[in-house]
Design an enzyme around this catalytic site. Structure first.
Site, short mmCIF file in Angstrom:
data_model
loop_
_atom_site.label_atom_id
_atom_site.label_comp_id
_atom_site.label_asym_id
_atom_site.label_seq_id
_atom_site.Cartn_x
_atom_site.Cartn_y
_atom_site.Cartn_z
N GLU A 12 16.86 -2.70 39.28
CA GLU A 12 17.52 -1.78 38.36
C GLU A 12 19.03 -1.98 38.35
OE1 GLU A 12 16.25 -0.06 36.06
OE2 GLU A 12 14.19 -0.42 36.64
N TYR B 114 19.90 7.52 34.83
CA TYR B 114 18.86 6.55 34.49
C TYR B 114 18.31 5.85 35.74
CZ TYR B 114 16.62 2.18 33.62
OH TYR B 114 15.72 1.14 33.68
N ASP C 59 17.00 4.00 28.75
CA ASP C 59 17.82 2.80 28.74
C ASP C 59 17.99 2.40 27.27
OD1 ASP C 59 15.38 1.70 27.99
OD2 ASP C 59 15.61 -0.08 29.25
N CYS D 210 7.38 -3.64 12.87
CA CYS D 210 6.74 -2.35 12.58
C CYS D 210 5.26 -2.46 12.22
CB CYS D 210 7.50 -1.64 11.46
SG CYS D 210 9.23 -1.28 11.89
N CYS E 140 6.13 7.31 13.82
CA CYS E 140 7.54 6.98 13.58
C CYS E 140 8.00 7.51 12.23
CB CYS E 140 7.72 5.46 13.64
SG CYS E 140 9.45 4.94 13.63
#
Length: 341
Positions: free
Chosen positions: A50, A133, A151, A212, A221
């Site tokens: 991370e 985060y 993130d 998409c 969405c």
């Protein structure tokens, strides 16, 4: 403010989050990448990944991650290392404050927790360099806690799901993202859910040309123009800076200068030439970016000084690879050393 944000989040909340989670998890199990830090639940290895992945691409981190764990396999090994060794193994990844903070965090885990990271979000958050985060990422990926994380990839996915017009790098926009991420969480076992959200942003819901038609959660969405999201505040203007340095070689030894400021503290670079210092032949010049700056590094041939300053040291050109150098200076030194042979 919190009440207003929650009221806003309620208006734009995702419909049927359970269905979204199921579709997302199913897609991730079929299409998620085999990344080295996904093969372990070791809190130390997760934390290393991370820290490295902050502002650095996966393809760059892979090799560094393997070398780091070989050199510093656990919190105690890292805590016992010198800062010079830590910076040397990190060099090339940039943003060296991450390495220093990871080193400090390891010392704190070794001193306060006997080298074992607690399964506690508050304790993780108290470590140096661990923000909201990173604490959540370690908690969810190492301990499978259901905690929200945001993130760049997850922020993009959520902004598009909500058709969020608020800039995400404002306080209001950021809080909307975190509230939505929290609403989307399963009751427990957050590892797969957060990994899937992140992976969707990395593989399908990309900044340009999002895919998409094959997105597993396209029915949830709201955006009609995904490439316009997420919105951000206007970028500050790029500032041009000049960095003039000296190339001083004597009997195969190069004079280097260790940095004491916050930018590259502890790293070595070519000695700086002051504005009033006479400059000889220009040997090399190139530009490199630094935050919102564009720096022109110019290296001039210089004569051997009568005496070096306390923060300077002669280093054999044959030993340059063993020195923790600032990345632009390592690039300059390698190019000039090759022509010096």
């Amino acid at each position: 403010m919190a009440i207003k944000l929650r009221a806003l989040a309620a208006k734009i909340q995702i419909e049927n989050p359970k269905s979204l989670r199921q579709k997302l998890a199913r897609w991730f199990r079929q299409h998620g990448r085999d990344l080295p830090w996904r093969r372990t639940h070791d809190p130390y290895a997760i934390m290393v990944s991370e820290f490295m992945l902050q502002q650095t691409q996966v393809v760059t981190v892979r090799d560094y991650y393997a070398r780091w764990l070989e050199r510093f396999p656990d919190f105690n090994a890292l805590a016992a290392a010198s800062e010079a060794d830590v910076l040397h193994v990190w060099q090339g990844l940039g943003y060296y404050a991450r390495a220093r903070n990871l080193h400090r965090a390891a010392k704190q885990v070794a001193d306060l927790h006997s080298g074992q990271l607690p399964n506690d979000l508050v304790a993780i958050s108290a470590l140096p360099g661990v923000g909201r985060y990173t604490a959540g990422a370690v908690a969810t990926f190492a301990f499978d806690q259901a905690t929200p994380i945001i993130d760049a990839n997850i922020a993009r996915v959520i902004a598009r799901l909500l058709d969020l017009q608020e800039p995400i790098d404002t306080k209001r926009g950021s809080e909307i993202l975190w509230l939505t991420a929290e609403e989307l969480l399963p009751a427990k076992s957050g590892r797969v859910h957060n990994s899937a959200l992140m992976e969707l942003g990395a593989l399908l819901c990309t900044p340009r040309a999002p895919q998409c038609p094959i997105c597993p959660i396209r029915e949830h969405c709201r955006t009609k123009s995904p490439e316009s999201l997420p919105r951000k505040k206007p970028r500050p203007k790029t500032i041009a800076l000049a960095e003039n340095c000296a190339w001083i070689v004597n009997d195969g030894n190069l004079l280097l200068e260790q940095q004491t400021g916050s930018r590259w503290r502890g790293l070595w670079k070519l000695p700086v030439i002051g504005e009033s210092h006479p400059r000889n032949k220009l040997l090399l010049a190139f530009d490199y970016p630094f935050t919102n700056h564009r720096v022109t590094l110019s290296v001039y041939a210089s004569r051997v000084p009568m005496e070096s300053r306390p923060n300077q040291q002669w280093v054999p050109l044959t030993s340059i690879d063993s020195i923790a150098l600032a990345a632009p200076h390592r690039r300059a030194i390698k190019r000039l050393a090759a022509s010096h042979k």
